[in-house]
Design a protein around this motif. Structure first.
Motif, PDB file in Angstrom:
ATOM      1  N   HIS A 162       0.571   6.391  -3.502  1.00  0.00           N
ATOM      2  CA  HIS A 162      -0.297   5.945  -2.795  1.00  0.00           C
ATOM      3  C   HIS A 162       0.144   5.783  -1.471  1.00  0.00           C
ATOM      4  N   ARG A 163      -0.902   6.101  -0.450  1.00  0.00           N
ATOM      5  CA  ARG A 163      -0.464   6.110   1.163  1.00  0.00           C
ATOM      6  C   ARG A 163      -1.166   5.056   1.822  1.00  0.00           C
ATOM      7  N   TRP A 164      -0.509   4.210   2.529  1.00  0.00           N
ATOM      8  CA  TRP A 164      -0.836   3.018   3.329  1.00  0.00           C
ATOM      9  C   TRP A 164      -0.984   3.454   4.750  1.00  0.00           C
ATOM     10  N   LEU A 165      -2.134   4.059   5.010  1.00  0.00           N
ATOM     11  CA  LEU A 165      -2.183   4.730   6.545  1.00  0.00           C
ATOM     12  C   LEU A 165      -2.648   3.609   7.662  1.00  0.00           C
ATOM     13  N   ASP A 166      -2.049   3.258   8.657  1.00  0.00           N
ATOM     14  CA  ASP A 166      -1.917   2.717   9.627  1.00  0.00           C
ATOM     15  C   ASP A 166      -2.228   1.071   9.214  1.00  0.00           C
ATOM     16  N   ALA A 167      -1.302   1.028   8.295  1.00  0.00           N
ATOM     17  CA  ALA A 167      -1.418  -0.569   7.289  1.00  0.00           C
ATOM     18  C   ALA A 167      -0.339  -1.425   7.887  1.00  0.00           C
ATOM     19  N   MET A 168       0.469  -0.958   8.647  1.00  0.00           N
ATOM     20  CA  MET A 168       1.728  -1.790   8.948  1.00  0.00           C
ATOM     21  C   MET A 168       1.879  -2.016  10.420  1.00  0.00           C
ATOM     22  N   PRO A 169       1.348  -3.136  10.964  1.00  0.00           N
ATOM     23  CA  PRO A 169       1.559  -3.560  12.248  1.00  0.00           C
ATOM     24  C   PRO A 169       3.021  -3.662  12.582  1.00  0.00           C
ATOM     25  N   GLN A 170       3.219  -3.435  13.913  1.00  0.00           N
ATOM     26  CA  GLN A 170       4.555  -3.583  14.471  1.00  0.00           C
ATOM     27  C   GLN A 170       4.704  -4.805  15.376  1.00  0.00           C
TER      28      GLN A 170
END
Length: 437
Positions: free
Chosen positions: A376-384
């Motif tokens: 499963h891909r979590w696209l643009d899901a991890m804010p920095q």
């Protein structure tokens, strides 16, 4: 999901609560799949048990008995082509003694760390430099690459160079504000009062158990579409979905990824939208792997990978060893993708699987034969959480109309407990403002 539940508890039985979500199921980055017949979380997999939000929510929902703890086996760090024990008594990878990283870093770094308490500590209270810059200056670059980066890569899909110290280790920053005389001193002050007992918890049956309970208790209506525009409608709101349909609402909670926020805020809170657009994001891919029971995996919870190693994965979780066996197969999770790369988008499932098998062989010396695989891909899901993120989050909220609130992992913390907390506060604010109106 938590916002919908809190709205129900605050607004009562007569409120109409609608969730607009175009996904194939509700839950966002909480996603439970069945791998070789066993439930397995392939988004967020755990929560910090020392924070109260998730245990309290589970108790409210009658799920306190479904909490499970880790088996007690420890993680390791893969560095310099071999496995090392995770240093003891660290604060998100920041060591509190030179002895704890013996063997992980070289003698010169050990000497630098040992002498660090005697060096003047230049610190401006309230500042938020990148955590990597602080640790490199005080302890050396090897500590960043081999201890701090592996931890932050797992949490944020980022690095110590991109995360502010107040987000990565808020207790360390607070200790420095309070007058800690060195990074060593700040780290020791920041250690929890007791380091005994598990740090992480999970839910027997996976997060789907929690999601099902939230749906049942909130009695929400799910509309499987996304909202494209939010505008004012008298004292309330008008929402337009993908199909052009209009929906009216007295109050709105916007719980979308940071990258989706700007266009939604364009007409009603453009400053908030512009602030959201400045939040960098990363993408990640999770590969769940089931291998035959009895595969001789080591008695450890998993592996964090140091910067610069010749592996494709950034972390390997030995899920069955970490949480205990509940079936006839051994379950593993491998995470791929860091801030600044396009791996999660550009790599095929087959290539990810080949990388996973090769990395397991390299790290553990075991050639595994999968019985089940899921990607499963979590696209643009991890804010920095870049330096200054706290001020950016305040800017996001500053001009919001009273009956509109934000929730999501880009605000007050990326972990499940923080997301539960921010959703609850959003619901409280919207209901209070609606009642006042």
């Amino acid at each position: 999901m938590v916002a919908a539940y809190r709205l129900r508890t605050l607004a009562g039985a007569d409120a109409d609560i609608t969730v607009f979500d175009p996904a194939d199921r509700l839950g966002g980055i909480l996603r439970t799949e069945r791998i070789a017949g066993q439930p397995m979380d392939i988004g967020a997999e755990a929560y910090v048990v020392r924070r109260p939000e998730v245990p309290a929510l589970l108790a409210e929902l009658g799920l306190a008995g479904r909490q499970i703890s880790t088996t007690g086996v420890r993680p390791t760090i893969y560095s310099q082509g071999r496995l090392h024990p995770l240093p003891a008594d660290t604060v998100n990878g920041i060591p509190t003694s030179a002895a704890s990283v013996t063997g992980l870093v070289d003698d010169a770094t050990i000497a630098q760390m040992a002498a660090e308490p005697s060096r003047p500590m230049p610190w401006r209270p309230g500042s938020d430099p990148a955590v990597g810059a602080v640790v490199a200056d005080r302890f050396g670059a090897q500590v960043v690459a081999r201890s701090v980066d592996p931890m932050l890569s797992g949490v944020y899909a980022g690095s110590a160079a991109t995360i502010g110290i107040r987000s990565a280790v808020p207790t360390v920053a607070a200790a420095l504000d309070a007058g800690a005389t060195s990074l060593t001193d700040a780290g020791r002050r920041a250690l929890p009062g007791s380091t005994q007992g598990p740090v992480f918890g999970a839910i027997d049956g996976g997060y789907q158990v929690l999601l099902d309970a939230l749906v049942a208790h909130s009695r929400l209506q799910w509309v499987q579409t996304s909202i494209q525009h939010i505008g004012r409608d008298g004292t309330g709101w008008s929402l337009r979905d993908d199909d052009g349909r209009q929906w009216g609402a007295d109050g709105v909670i916007v719980a979308v990824p940071a990258a989706r926020l700007a266009p939604l805020m364009a007409d009603i809170a453009p400053t908030a939208g512009a602030a959201a657009a400045r939040i960098p994001v990363a993408s990640a891919a999770v590969l769940a792997l089931a291998v035959p029971g009895g595969t001789p995996l080591p008695a450890q919870s998993g592996v964090l990978v140091a910067t610069g190693e010749r592996l494709h994965t950034k972390a390997i979780t030995l899920s069955t060893r970490k949480w205990g066996s509940r079936g006839n197969a051994e379950l593993l999770r491998l995470s791929f993708g860091r801030f600044g790369d396009d791996l999660a988008r550009a790599t095929s499932d087959a290539e990810l699987q080949n990388w996973a098998l090769a990395d397991v062989l390299t790290v553990f010396g075991i050639a595994v034969d999968p019985v089940d695989v899921r990607v499963h891909r979590w696209l643009d899901a991890m804010p920095q959480y870049s330096p200054g993120h706290r001020e950016l989050a305040a800017e996001l909220r500053a001009e919001l109309p009273p009956t509109l609130a934000l929730a999501g992992n880009y605000l007050d913390g990326i972990g499940v407990p923080a997301c539960v907390g921010v959703a609850g506060r959003a619901a409280e604010a919207v209901v209070a403002a609606t009642i006042r109106r």
